[in-house]
Design a protein around this motif. Structure first.
Motif, PDB file in Angstrom:
ATOM      1  N   ALA A  76      -6.969  73.365  97.250  1.00 15.52           N
ATOM      2  CA  ALA A  76      -6.381  73.598  95.920  1.00 15.52           C
ATOM      3  C   ALA A  76      -5.212  74.574  96.028  1.00 15.52           C
ATOM      4  CB  ALA A  76      -7.442  74.140  94.969  1.00 15.52           C
ATOM      5  N   ALA A  77      -5.384  75.639  96.801  1.00 19.58           N
ATOM      6  CA  ALA A  77      -4.296  76.616  96.967  1.00 19.58           C
ATOM      7  C   ALA A  77      -3.105  75.994  97.697  1.00 19.58           C
ATOM      8  CB  ALA A  77      -4.810  77.833  97.728  1.00 19.58           C
ATOM      9  N   ALA A  78      -3.372  75.182  98.698  1.00 19.46           N
ATOM     10  CA  ALA A  78      -2.279  74.533  99.434  1.00 19.46           C
ATOM     11  C   ALA A  78      -1.522  73.553  98.535  1.00 19.46           C
ATOM     12  CB  ALA A  78      -2.832  73.796 100.657  1.00 19.46           C
ATOM     13  N   GLY A  79      -2.252  72.825  97.701  1.00 20.84           N
ATOM     14  CA  GLY A  79      -1.594  71.921  96.766  1.00 20.84           C
ATOM     15  C   GLY A  79      -0.700  72.673  95.791  1.00 20.84           C
ATOM     16  N   ALA A  80      -1.178  73.809  95.302  1.00 19.73           N
ATOM     17  CA  ALA A  80      -0.362  74.626  94.394  1.00 19.73           C
ATOM     18  C   ALA A  80       0.862  75.174  95.116  1.00 19.73           C
ATOM     19  CB  ALA A  80      -1.195  75.768  93.834  1.00 19.73           C
ATOM     20  N   HIS A  81       0.677  75.580  96.349  1.00 15.41           N
ATOM     21  CA  HIS A  81       1.807  76.121  97.119  1.00 15.41           C
ATOM     22  C   HIS A  81       2.881  75.055  97.352  1.00 15.41           C
ATOM     23  CE1 HIS A  81       3.903  78.696  99.927  1.00 15.41           C
ATOM     24  NE2 HIS A  81       3.916  77.701 100.792  1.00 15.41           N
ATOM     25  N   VAL A  82       2.472  73.857  97.710  1.00 18.07           N
ATOM     26  CA  VAL A  82       3.425  72.768  97.934  1.00 18.07           C
ATOM     27  C   VAL A  82       4.144  72.411  96.629  1.00 18.07           C
ATOM     28  CG1 VAL A  82       3.594  70.309  98.496  1.00 18.07           C
ATOM     29  CG2 VAL A  82       2.271  71.829  99.961  1.00 18.07           C
ATOM     30  N   THR A  83       3.396  72.344  95.539  1.00 20.53           N
ATOM     31  CA  THR A  83       4.009  72.027  94.246  1.00 20.53           C
ATOM     32  C   THR A  83       5.004  73.104  93.839  1.00 20.53           C
ATOM     33  OG1 THR A  83       1.997  70.880  93.596  1.00 20.53           O
ATOM     34  CG2 THR A  83       3.517  71.478  91.833  1.00 20.53           C
ATOM     35  N   ARG A  84       4.639  74.376  94.029  1.00 21.71           N
ATOM     36  CA  ARG A  84       5.568  75.469  93.693  1.00 21.71           C
ATOM     37  C   ARG A  84       6.810  75.420  94.572  1.00 21.71           C
ATOM     38  NH1 ARG A  84       3.081  81.194  93.253  1.00 21.71           N
ATOM     39  NH2 ARG A  84       5.107  81.544  92.280  1.00 21.71           N
ATOM     40  N   ALA A  85       6.647  75.079  95.842  1.00 21.48           N
ATOM     41  CA  ALA A  85       7.814  74.976  96.723  1.00 21.48           C
ATOM     42  C   ALA A  85       8.754  73.865  96.250  1.00 21.48           C
ATOM     43  CB  ALA A  85       7.362  74.725  98.161  1.00 21.48           C
ATOM     44  N   CYS A  86       8.189  72.738  95.825  1.00 26.62           N
ATOM     45  CA  CYS A  86       9.026  71.641  95.303  1.00 26.62           C
ATOM     46  C   CYS A  86       9.734  72.068  94.017  1.00 26.62           C
ATOM     47  CB  CYS A  86       8.166  70.401  95.048  1.00 26.62           C
ATOM     48  SG  CYS A  86       7.544  69.626  96.549  1.00 26.62           S
ATOM     49  N   LEU A  87       9.012  72.768  93.143  1.00 23.85           N
ATOM     50  CA  LEU A  87       9.634  73.249  91.911  1.00 23.85           C
ATOM     51  C   LEU A  87      10.742  74.271  92.209  1.00 23.85           C
ATOM     52  CD1 LEU A  87       6.500  73.654  89.622  1.00 23.85           C
ATOM     53  CD2 LEU A  87       8.334  71.982  89.372  1.00 23.85           C
ATOM     54  N   ASP A  88      10.506  75.151  93.166  1.00 20.49           N
ATOM     55  CA  ASP A  88      11.544  76.130  93.537  1.00 20.49           C
ATOM     56  C   ASP A  88      12.782  75.436  94.093  1.00 20.49           C
ATOM     57  OD1 ASP A  88      10.151  78.338  92.707  1.00 20.49           O
ATOM     58  OD2 ASP A  88       9.333  78.823  94.688  1.00 20.49           O
ATOM     59  N   ARG A  89      12.567  74.439  94.932  1.00 15.60           N
ATOM     60  CA  ARG A  89      13.707  73.709  95.487  1.00 15.60           C
ATOM     61  C   ARG A  89      14.497  73.012  94.372  1.00 15.60           C
ATOM     62  NH1 ARG A  89      11.490  69.941  99.113  1.00 15.60           N
ATOM     63  NH2 ARG A  89      11.464  68.500  97.383  1.00 15.60           N
ATOM     64  N   ARG A  90      13.785  72.431  93.447  1.00  9.31           N
ATOM     65  CA  ARG A  90      14.446  71.775  92.311  1.00  9.31           C
ATOM     66  C   ARG A  90      15.221  72.786  91.464  1.00  9.31           C
ATOM     67  NH1 ARG A  90      16.926  67.929  89.859  1.00  9.31           N
ATOM     68  NH2 ARG A  90      16.228  67.414  87.772  1.00  9.31           N
ATOM     69  N   ARG A  91      14.640  73.955  91.224  1.00  6.66           N
ATOM     70  CA  ARG A  91      15.325  74.996  90.456  1.00  6.66           C
ATOM     71  C   ARG A  91      16.578  75.478  91.177  1.00  6.66           C
ATOM     72  NH1 ARG A  91       9.883  77.107  88.274  1.00  6.66           N
ATOM     73  NH2 ARG A  91       9.490  77.803  90.393  1.00  6.66           N
ATOM     74  N   MET A  92      16.493  75.619  92.503  1.00  3.35           N
ATOM     75  CA  MET A  92      17.663  76.058  93.267  1.00  3.35           C
ATOM     76  C   MET A  92      18.778  75.011  93.207  1.00  3.35           C
ATOM     77  SD  MET A  92      17.328  79.036  94.420  1.00  3.35           S
ATOM     78  CE  MET A  92      16.212  79.704  93.214  1.00  3.35           C
ATOM     79  N   GLU A  93      18.405  73.736  93.251  1.00  2.00           N
ATOM     80  CA  GLU A  93      19.415  72.671  93.130  1.00  2.00           C
ATOM     81  C   GLU A  93      20.069  72.698  91.755  1.00  2.00           C
ATOM     82  OE1 GLU A  93      17.148  69.173  93.968  1.00  2.00           O
ATOM     83  OE2 GLU A  93      17.137  69.526  96.139  1.00  2.00           O
ATOM     84  N   GLN A  94      19.274  72.890  90.719  1.00  6.92           N
ATOM     85  CA  GLN A  94      19.832  72.983  89.366  1.00  6.92           C
ATOM     86  C   GLN A  94      20.731  74.210  89.228  1.00  6.92           C
ATOM     87  OE1 GLN A  94      16.299  73.012  86.961  1.00  6.92           O
ATOM     88  NE2 GLN A  94      16.221  70.766  86.803  1.00  6.92           N
ATOM     89  N   TRP A  95      20.303  75.311  89.794  1.00  6.58           N
ATOM     90  CA  TRP A  95      21.085  76.534  89.715  1.00  6.58           C
ATOM     91  C   TRP A  95      22.412  76.366  90.444  1.00  6.58           C
ATOM     92  CZ3 TRP A  95      20.676  81.431  92.994  1.00  6.58           C
ATOM     93  CH2 TRP A  95      21.355  82.474  92.377  1.00  6.58           C
ATOM     94  N   ALA A  96      22.381  75.738  91.615  1.00  3.77           N
ATOM     95  CA  ALA A  96      23.614  75.502  92.371  1.00  3.77           C
ATOM     96  C   ALA A  96      24.556  74.580  91.591  1.00  3.77           C
ATOM     97  CB  ALA A  96      23.284  74.900  93.733  1.00  3.77           C
ATOM     98  N   ALA A  97      24.002  73.571  90.942  1.00  7.83           N
ATOM     99  CA  ALA A  97      24.837  72.665  90.154  1.00  7.83           C
ATOM    100  C   ALA A  97      25.447  73.400  88.957  1.00  7.83           C
ATOM    101  CB  ALA A  97      24.016  71.467  89.678  1.00  7.83           C
ATOM    102  N   ASP A  98      24.657  74.211  88.280  1.00  3.57           N
ATOM    103  CA  ASP A  98      25.187  75.000  87.154  1.00  3.57           C
ATOM    104  C   ASP A  98      26.240  75.987  87.633  1.00  3.57           C
ATOM    105  OD1 ASP A  98      23.580  73.671  85.406  1.00  3.57           O
ATOM    106  OD2 ASP A  98      22.062  75.263  85.256  1.00  3.57           O
ATOM    107  N   TRP A  99      25.996  76.617  88.745  1.00  7.82           N
ATOM    108  CA  TRP A  99      26.945  77.582  89.295  1.00  7.82           C
ATOM    109  C   TRP A  99      28.254  76.892  89.688  1.00  7.82           C
ATOM    110  CZ3 TRP A  99      27.354  82.549  88.940  1.00  7.82           C
ATOM    111  CH2 TRP A  99      28.227  83.236  89.786  1.00  7.82           C
TER     112      TRP A  99
END
Length: 193
Positions: free
Chosen positions: A158-181
């Motif tokens: 369960a913890a590993a699944g949450a960690h992987v999901t958070r990593a995917c969400l962080d990567r998506r947020r960084m891509e959005q931030w780079a596009a906005d920037w």
């Protein structure tokens, strides 16, 4: 120099906020779900596994029975079965199965045991040679250890699944931030809006 105090805002992902993104709310739900799964799922997995292992070992203890066998060959001169077996050796023994048939197989005995000696062997309900069943205390300990291992494994998944999901969400947020920037960066010819 004056120190500034930093305030922590609890549950900020759940509050209405102009800076809150959809991914923040999704991450909050993922973390909540992972915590519940790790606690409840781990506990249930451990209890179910512990019960199953204990029932299986109890069943083995009921089905296996001690039978008196007779060695048909001398154990002298045989090779040791292994260091963990107290220097016991393999020798051929004969016993009578529950159906009345005579069975012969290899069993471990002391190296100085002569042919014709009676030894105790363990058989299953069909008369097939098997290992000695564990005691109730040993079965309880084994079941508890396997149950703890299952609980830790389920919680870890369960913890590993949450960690992987958070990593995917962080990567998506960084891509959005780079596009906005990139859209608002005036140093690269972008426009401020």
């Amino acid at each position: 120099m004056a120190r500034t105090q930093r305030s922590t805002v609890w549950l900020w992902r759940w509050r209405r906020n102009p800076l809150r993104r959809r991914s923040d709310v999704l991450e909050a739900w993922v973390l909540l779900t992972a915590c519940v799964l790790a606690l409840v799922g781990g506990l249930l997995a451990g209890l179910v596994t512990q019960g199953a292992v204990e029932r299986d070992l109890d069943r083995q203890r009921v089905e296996r029975q001690a039978v008196t066998a007779v060695l048909v060959e001398d154990a002298k001169g045989k090779l040791s079965a292994g260091a963990a077996d107290d220097d016991r050796v393999w020798a051929t023994a004969r016993w009578t199965a529950p159906d009345g048939s005579t069975r012969t197989s290899q069993t471990k005995v002391r190296p100085d045991t002569p042919a014709g000696t009676r030894v105790t062997v363990w058989t299953d309900q069909h008369g097939v040679l098997t290992s000695k069943p564990v005691t109730h205390e040993e079965a309880r300990l084994q079941a508890d250890l396997v149950g703890v291992l299952a609980a830790v494994t389920a919680s870890g998944l369960a913890a590993a699944g949450a960690h992987v999901t958070r990593a995917c969400l962080d990567r998506r947020r960084m891509e959005q931030w780079a596009a906005d920037w990139a859209r608002t960066d005036t140093r690269r010819g972008g426009k401020t809006t």
